[in-house]
Design an enzyme around this catalytic site. Structure first.
Site, PDB file in Angstrom:
ATOM      1  N   LYS A 242       0.895  -1.243   0.058  1.00  0.00           N
ATOM      2  CA  LYS A 242      -0.124   0.600   0.664  1.00  0.00           C
ATOM      3  C   LYS A 242       0.822   1.567   0.241  1.00  0.00           C
ATOM      4  O   LYS A 242       1.861   1.049   1.436  1.00  0.00           O
ATOM      5  CB  LYS A 242      -0.416  -0.340   0.916  1.00  0.00           C
ATOM      6  CG  LYS A 242      -1.800  -0.761   1.353  1.00  0.00           C
ATOM      7  CD  LYS A 242      -3.332  -0.886   1.993  1.00  0.00           C
ATOM      8  CE  LYS A 242      -4.261  -1.906   1.991  1.00  0.00           C
ATOM      9  NZ  LYS A 242      -4.875  -1.692   1.776  1.00  0.00           N
ATOM     10  N   ARG A 316     -10.295 -11.248   0.753  1.00  0.00           N
ATOM     11  CA  ARG A 316     -10.632 -12.570   0.324  1.00  0.00           C
ATOM     12  C   ARG A 316     -10.358 -13.742  -0.144  1.00  0.00           C
ATOM     13  O   ARG A 316     -11.112 -14.576   0.310  1.00  0.00           O
ATOM     14  CB  ARG A 316     -12.044 -11.694  -1.387  1.00  0.00           C
ATOM     15  CG  ARG A 316     -10.056 -11.792  -2.116  1.00  0.00           C
ATOM     16  CD  ARG A 316     -10.447 -10.978  -3.489  1.00  0.00           C
ATOM     17  NE  ARG A 316     -10.739  -9.560  -2.980  1.00  0.00           N
ATOM     18  CZ  ARG A 316     -11.327  -8.257  -3.921  1.00  0.00           C
ATOM     19  NH1 ARG A 316     -10.857  -9.000  -5.552  1.00  0.00           N
ATOM     20  NH2 ARG A 316     -11.118  -7.285  -3.090  1.00  0.00           N
TER      21      ARG A 316
HETATM   22  N1  BES Z   1      -8.751  -4.144   3.367  1.00  0.00           N
HETATM   23  C1  BES Z   1      -8.718  -3.116   2.262  1.00  0.00           C
HETATM   24  C2  BES Z   1     -10.148  -2.337   2.122  1.00  0.00           C
HETATM   25  C3  BES Z   1     -10.035  -0.848   2.831  1.00  0.00           C
HETATM   26  C4  BES Z   1      -9.678   0.063   2.188  1.00  0.00           C
HETATM   27  C5  BES Z   1     -10.342  -1.132   4.790  1.00  0.00           C
HETATM   28  C6  BES Z   1      -9.950   1.219   3.210  1.00  0.00           C
HETATM   29  C7  BES Z   1     -10.737  -0.272   5.025  1.00  0.00           C
HETATM   30  C8  BES Z   1     -10.256   0.889   4.461  1.00  0.00           C
HETATM   31  C9  BES Z   1      -8.155  -4.015   1.340  1.00  0.00           C
HETATM   32  O1  BES Z   1      -7.967  -5.788   1.539  1.00  0.00           O
HETATM   33  C10 BES Z   1      -8.404  -4.237   0.452  1.00  0.00           C
HETATM   34  O2  BES Z   1      -6.784  -3.792   0.220  1.00  0.00           O
HETATM   35  N2  BES Z   1      -8.712  -3.826  -1.039  1.00  0.00           N
HETATM   36  C11 BES Z   1      -7.955  -3.446  -1.781  1.00  0.00           C
HETATM   37  C12 BES Z   1      -8.717  -4.273  -3.343  1.00  0.00           C
HETATM   38  C13 BES Z   1      -7.857  -4.234  -4.485  1.00  0.00           C
HETATM   39  C14 BES Z   1      -6.630  -4.597  -5.085  1.00  0.00           C
HETATM   40  C15 BES Z   1      -8.531  -5.058  -5.649  1.00  0.00           C
HETATM   41  C16 BES Z   1      -8.816  -2.476  -2.055  1.00  0.00           C
HETATM   42  O3  BES Z   1      -9.572  -1.870  -1.563  1.00  0.00           O
HETATM   43  O4  BES Z   1      -8.154  -1.438  -2.468  1.00  0.00           O
HETATM   44 ZN    ZN Z   2      -5.428  -5.208   1.296  1.00  0.00          ZN
END
Ligand code: BES
Ligand code: ZN
Ligand code: ZN
Length: 466
Positions: A242, A316
Site C-alpha cells: 500500500k 477475500r
Molecule cells: N483492507 C483493504 C480494504 C480497505 C480499504 C479497508 C480502506 C478499509 C479502508 C483491502 O484488503 C484492500 O486492500 N482492498 C483493495 C482491493 C483491491 C486491491 C482490488 C482495495 O480496496 O483497494
Molecule cells: Zn488489502
C-alpha cells in the site's frame, strides 16, 4: 459510567435536558442571552441551575443518541459525580447515547484526563420486566461495542492473531461458549492454502478461531446462524504494498473479526434461542522473502484455484477458506453472514458511514439493511450482476483475486466470495462490507475518532428479530 434506572427524581450534581424541536421550556431568558437555540449538537452547561441543555432537533433514535452523547461530553468536562435525566420513551437510544458517547481510547496516553466516573440516573415512568430487560440488553450490547472498539484501536504490535485468539478464549470462558483455536498446521492439513498464503510473511502465526454458542438446556434452538469475520490484524498490502497514506489505519482491518467476537460476547446475555457460530480468520498481511506473490496460484479448501494478481486483495483470500471451513464443519445452516473491511471501493460507493450489503437473496439483504437502520447503523445494498461476475475470470486458474475492471470493486469482491458459498447456502449468505464505518479518522455522531464497533448492533438486531 454507571447507569441506573429509577422511577423517582434523584438529587444529583446536574440534570441533563434534551431540547426537542427547538422548544425551550425553562430558563428561557438566560438561554436566549447565551444564544442557545437548541440546534443539533449544541450544548450548554448552566452551573448555577445545575443543568446541561442539549439540542435535539428531531426525536428519532439517532438524534437522541447524538444529543445524549453531546451532553455526556459536556458532563465529562466537569468534576460532577452524578447526573439525572427524565425520559418518556426510547430507553435504548438514551443508553446508546450514554454508553457509546462516553467511549474514549486512552490506552496509549501517558497522562489520563482524570475523568471522574459518573453515576447516571435515568427516570422512567415505571420499571417493569420489559423495561428492565431493555435496559440490561442495551447495556450489554454497548459494552460489547466498546470492547470491539478497544480491540480495533489497539496497535498491530499489541494485537496480532495470537492475541485475538486469546481474547476469543476469554470471551468463551466468560460466556460459557465452546472455543476452538486452529493453527497453521490445521490449515495445512485441511488444504486451506488461500488463507495460509496471506499470513506467510508475518512473524505472527495465523489463527482460525471458532466460537460456538448453544442455547442452554430447556431453550429449543430455532435457527442456526454462522458469522464469519475478516481478522487482518494488519494489512500492509503485502508485496502489492500500500502507499504510505493508505497504510495508516490498517490496524482496523481486523474489524470484521472483532465484530464477530463482540457479537458472540453478547449472545449469552440476550439468551436468544439461536445456535451461533463465530469464525474468524486472524492473519497479518506483510512483506518479506517468504511473502506470497502476484502470479501465485493458491488452492482454496473447496478445491478451487485462485490466481493472485494483487496481494492487497487478501481479505477475500482469508474469507474464502473461512467460509469453506464454516460450511464443511456446520450442517443445516439457516444464515451465514460475513463481516469484513473488504474494499476501499465500498467506501467510495456508499460513503464512509455506511456498510455495503451484498448477496444472492434480495429479500434477506433488505432485511439486513432494515436491522441496521433500526439500531443506529447505516447500510445500503449493492447488487450483483452477470457482467461484473465475468471480470473475475482468470486465464490460468479458476478465478482471479481481483477484477479486470476498475469499477464496482465492492461488488466484484462480494462476487468473488460467492465462489466459496455452497449451492445450498447461496440464499442464506449475506456479505457485509464494513470498510467505511468500522474506522473513521474523525469523530461522527456519537462515535469518537477511530473504531466504531460497526456490525455488532446490526447483527444482534437481526438476530433479536428472528
Ligand atoms: N483492507 C483493504 C480494504 C480497505 C480499504 C479497508 C480502506 C478499509 C479502508 C483491502 O484488503 C484492500 O486492500 N482492498 C483493495 C482491493 C483491491 C486491491 C482490488 C482495495 O480496496 O483497494
Ligand atoms: Zn488489502
Ligand atoms: Zn485488507
Amino acid at each position: 459510567m454507571n447507569l441506573n434506572l429509577t422511577t423517582k427524581k434523584i438529587k444529583t450534581d446536574c440534570e441533563i435536558v434534551l431540547i426537542k424541536n427547538k422548544k425551550i421550556k425553562e430558563n428561557k431568558e438566560i438561554l436566549k442571552s447565551l444564544n442557545f437555540k437548541g440546534n443539533d449538537e449544541e450544548c450548554i452547561l448552566l452551573p448555577e441551575a445545575q443543568k446541561i441543555y442539549v439540542g435535539c432537533e428531531q426525536t428519532d433514535h439517532d438524534s437522541i443518541r447524538i444529543a445524549v452523547a453531546t451532553a455526556v461530553k459536556k458532563l465529562n468536562t466537569t468534576n460532577f459525580k452524578s447526573a439525572y435525566i427524565k425520559i418518556k420513551e426510547n430507553l435504548n437510544a438514551y443508553i446508546d447515547g450514554f454508553e457509546l458517547g462516553n467511549y474514549t481510547f486512552t490506552h496509549y496516553k501517558s497522562e489520563d484526563d482524570n475523568i471522574v466516573e459518573k453515576n447516571i440516573y435515568i427516570e422512567v415512568d415505571k420499571i417493569d420486566k420489559n423495561i428492565q430487560k431493555e435496559f440490561e440488553e442495551s447495556v450489554a450490547i454497548c459494552n460489547s461495542v466498546n470492547m470491539v472498539r478497544d480491540f480495533v484501536n489497539t496497535t498491530p504490535e499489541d494485537f496480532y492473531p495470537e492475541i485475538m485468539a486469546k481474547n476469543a478464549l476469554s470471551i468463551a470462558k466468560e460466556n460459557s461458549l465452546e472455543c476452538k483455536i486452529l493453527d497453521e498446521d490445521y490449515l495445512e492439513e485441511n488444504n486451506m492454502g488461500s488463507m495460509l498464503a496471506v499470513g506467510r510473511a508475518s512473524r505472527h502465526r495465523s489463527k482460525l478461531i471458532h466460537l460456538t454458542y448453544k442455547p442452554s438446556g430447556k431453550v429449543k434452538t430455532k435457527k442456526k446462524m454462522v458469522l464469519v469475520g475478516k481478522g487482518l490484524t494488519y494489512d500492509s498490502g503485502g508485496l502489492s504494498l500500500k502507499p504510505s497514506d493508505f497504510m495508516v489505519s490498517m490496524k482496523s482491518d481486523k474489524s470484521g473479526g472483532c465484530a464477530v467476537l463482540g457479537i458472540l460476547n453478547t449472545i449469552a446475555a440476550l439468551n436468544l434461542p439461536i445456535e451461533v457460530h463465530g469464525i474468524v480468520g486472524a492473519v497479518e498481511n506483510m512483506i518479506g522473502g517468504d511473502a506470497y506473490k502476484p502470479d501465485d496460484v493458491l488452492y482454496a479448501k473447496n478445491g478451487k484455484t485462485i490466481e493472485v494478481r494483487n496481494t492487497d486483495a487478501e481479505g477475500r483470500l482469508v474469507l474464502a477458506d473461512c467460509l469453506c471451513y464454516a460450511q464443511d464443519e456446520i450442517a443445516d445452516i439457516d444464515y451465514i453472514f460475513d463481516f469484513a473491511t473488504l474494499t476501499g471501493a465500498c467506501v467510495v460507493g456508499v460513503g464512509e458511514y455506511t456498510s455495503g450489503i451484498m448477496g444472492n437473496n434480495t429479500a434477506l439483504n433488505n432485511q439486513v439493511v432494515k436491522s441496521a437502520l433500526n439500531c443506529g447503523e447505516l447500510a445500503a445494498t449493492l447488487p450483483f450482476n452477470r457482467y461484473l461476475k465475468k471480470t473475475l475470470k482468470s486465464e490460468i486458474a479458476d478465478i482471479s483475486n481481483i477484477s479486470s475492471t476498475r469499477y464496482g470493486g465492492a461488488i466484484t469482491a462480494g462476487m468473488f466470495l460467492d465462489n466459496f458459498i455452497k449451492k445450498e447456502n447461496k440464499e442464506k449468505w449475506v456479505h457485509i462490507d464494513i470498510a467505511g464505518p468500522a474506522f473513521v479518522e474523525s469523530a461522527w455522531g456519537y462515535n469518537p475518532h477511530g473504531a466504531s464497533g460497526a456490525g455488532v448492533r446490526l447483527a444482534l438486531e437481526f438476530m433479536k428479530n428472528l
